[in-house]
Design a protein around this motif. Structure first.
Motif, PDB file in Angstrom:
ATOM      1  N   VAL A 152     -25.366 -20.054  30.134  1.00 19.75           N
ATOM      2  CA  VAL A 152     -24.454 -20.771  29.233  1.00 19.75           C
ATOM      3  C   VAL A 152     -23.023 -20.281  29.446  1.00 19.75           C
ATOM      4  CG1 VAL A 152     -23.801 -21.080  26.807  1.00 19.75           C
ATOM      5  CG2 VAL A 152     -26.198 -21.330  27.499  1.00 19.75           C
ATOM      6  N   ALA A 153     -22.859 -18.971  29.569  1.00 19.72           N
ATOM      7  CA  ALA A 153     -21.517 -18.410  29.783  1.00 19.72           C
ATOM      8  C   ALA A 153     -20.915 -18.910  31.083  1.00 19.72           C
ATOM      9  CB  ALA A 153     -21.573 -16.878  29.777  1.00 19.72           C
ATOM     10  N   ILE A 154     -21.725 -19.057  32.103  1.00 19.23           N
ATOM     11  CA  ILE A 154     -21.243 -19.599  33.380  1.00 19.23           C
ATOM     12  C   ILE A 154     -20.817 -21.054  33.196  1.00 19.23           C
ATOM     13  CG2 ILE A 154     -21.929 -20.290  35.712  1.00 19.23           C
ATOM     14  CD1 ILE A 154     -23.826 -17.811  35.689  1.00 19.23           C
ATOM     15  N   ALA A 155     -21.681 -21.844  32.555  1.00 17.57           N
ATOM     16  CA  ALA A 155     -21.426 -23.281  32.428  1.00 17.57           C
ATOM     17  C   ALA A 155     -20.293 -23.605  31.462  1.00 17.57           C
ATOM     18  CB  ALA A 155     -22.709 -23.991  31.977  1.00 17.57           C
ATOM     19  N   ARG A 189     -17.049 -20.317  32.001  1.00 12.51           N
ATOM     20  CA  ARG A 189     -16.646 -19.923  33.355  1.00 12.51           C
ATOM     21  C   ARG A 189     -16.663 -18.410  33.534  1.00 12.51           C
ATOM     22  NH1 ARG A 189     -17.747 -24.676  33.952  1.00 12.51           N
ATOM     23  NH2 ARG A 189     -16.220 -26.328  34.053  1.00 12.51           N
ATOM     24  N   GLN A 190     -17.625 -17.735  32.889  1.00 12.25           N
ATOM     25  CA  GLN A 190     -17.786 -16.287  33.009  1.00 12.25           C
ATOM     26  C   GLN A 190     -18.856 -16.017  34.064  1.00 12.25           C
ATOM     27  OE1 GLN A 190     -18.776 -15.107  29.017  1.00 12.25           O
ATOM     28  NE2 GLN A 190     -16.679 -15.283  28.310  1.00 12.25           N
ATOM     29  N   VAL A 191     -18.424 -15.860  35.294  1.00 11.61           N
ATOM     30  CA  VAL A 191     -19.350 -15.703  36.411  1.00 11.61           C
ATOM     31  C   VAL A 191     -19.696 -14.220  36.571  1.00 11.61           C
ATOM     32  CG1 VAL A 191     -19.691 -16.097  38.883  1.00 11.61           C
ATOM     33  CG2 VAL A 191     -18.362 -17.730  37.520  1.00 11.61           C
ATOM     34  N   PRO A 192     -20.998 -13.882  36.559  1.00  7.31           N
ATOM     35  CA  PRO A 192     -21.392 -12.478  36.707  1.00  7.31           C
ATOM     36  C   PRO A 192     -21.157 -11.984  38.129  1.00  7.31           C
ATOM     37  CG  PRO A 192     -23.331 -13.882  36.563  1.00  7.31           C
ATOM     38  CD  PRO A 192     -22.138 -14.760  36.333  1.00  7.31           C
ATOM     39  N   ASP A 193     -20.762 -10.718  38.238  1.00  5.15           N
ATOM     40  CA  ASP A 193     -20.587 -10.113  39.551  1.00  5.15           C
ATOM     41  C   ASP A 193     -21.919  -9.538  40.035  1.00  5.15           C
ATOM     42  OD1 ASP A 193     -20.876  -7.899  37.922  1.00  5.15           O
ATOM     43  OD2 ASP A 193     -18.840  -7.153  38.237  1.00  5.15           O
ATOM     44  N   LEU A 194     -21.917  -8.914  41.181  1.00  6.03           N
ATOM     45  CA  LEU A 194     -23.153  -8.399  41.782  1.00  6.03           C
ATOM     46  C   LEU A 194     -23.866  -7.380  40.888  1.00  6.03           C
ATOM     47  CD1 LEU A 194     -25.118  -8.458  44.131  1.00  6.03           C
ATOM     48  CD2 LEU A 194     -23.702  -6.728  45.262  1.00  6.03           C
ATOM     49  N   PRO A 195     -23.155  -6.386  40.321  1.00  2.40           N
ATOM     50  CA  PRO A 195     -23.864  -5.463  39.434  1.00  2.40           C
ATOM     51  C   PRO A 195     -24.510  -6.158  38.225  1.00  2.40           C
ATOM     52  CG  PRO A 195     -21.771  -4.518  40.082  1.00  2.40           C
ATOM     53  CD  PRO A 195     -21.781  -5.942  40.568  1.00  2.40           C
ATOM     54  N   ALA A 196     -23.839  -7.171  37.682  1.00  2.00           N
ATOM     55  CA  ALA A 196     -24.417  -7.916  36.556  1.00  2.00           C
ATOM     56  C   ALA A 196     -25.678  -8.653  36.991  1.00  2.00           C
ATOM     57  CB  ALA A 196     -23.393  -8.898  35.984  1.00  2.00           C
TER      58      ALA A 196
END
Length: 112
Positions: free
Chosen positions: A76-79, A82-89
Motif C-alpha cells: 500500500v505504501a508503494i502504491a 510512493r514509499q519504495v523499500p530499499d534492499l535492507p527493507a
C-alpha cells in the motif's frame, strides 16, 4: 454456516491494513472521514482476530496477522505514498515472511 478461522483471520488482516492506511490519511486524527475509517477498521480487525483465536493458537495467529499485515502495508505504501523499500527493507520483509512460513509448516503448536 460456520466461518473457518482462517477466513476471520484474512478479514482481520484486510481491516487492519485499511485502518493503518487510513491512519496516515487522517493526519493525526484531524480529518474526520479517515479517522472514522481508522477506528472502524481496527474495531473490525480486533473483533475478527478474537474469533480466530477460538481455534488457532495466539502465536500462530499473531505471526500470520503481523507478517501479512507488514507485507500488505508495504505494498500500500508503494502504491499510494510512493514509499519504495530499499534492499535492507526487502531483506527484512523476506525474513518476516520466512518466519511465518516456518511457524506454519514446522511448528508443533499448529492447530488445524
Amino acid at each position: 454456516m460456520r466461518v473457518p478461522a482462517y477466513v476471520w483471520l484474512a478479514v482481520a488482516i484486510v481491516a487492519e491494513v485499511i485502518a493503518t492506511s487510513a491512519l496516515k490519511a487522517s493526519e493525526g486524527f484531524s480529518r474526520v472521514v479517515p479517522a472514522v475509517v481508522v477506528v472502524a477498521g481496527y474495531g473490525i480487525a480486533f473483533y475478527c482476530l478474537s474469533l480466530t483465536l477460538k481455534s488457532i493458537p495466539v502465536g500462530i495467529v499473531y505471526a500470520i496477522w503481523s507478517g501479512a499485515g507488514i507485507v500488505l502495508i508495504t505494498l500500500v505504501a508503494i502504491a499510494l505514498y510512493r514509499q519504495v523499500p530499499d534492499l535492507p527493507a526487502l531483506c527484512g520483509l523476506g525474513l518476516i515472511v520466512s518466519g511465518v512460513v516456518v511457524l506454519n509448516l514446522f511448528s508443533k503448536m499448529q492447530a488445524h
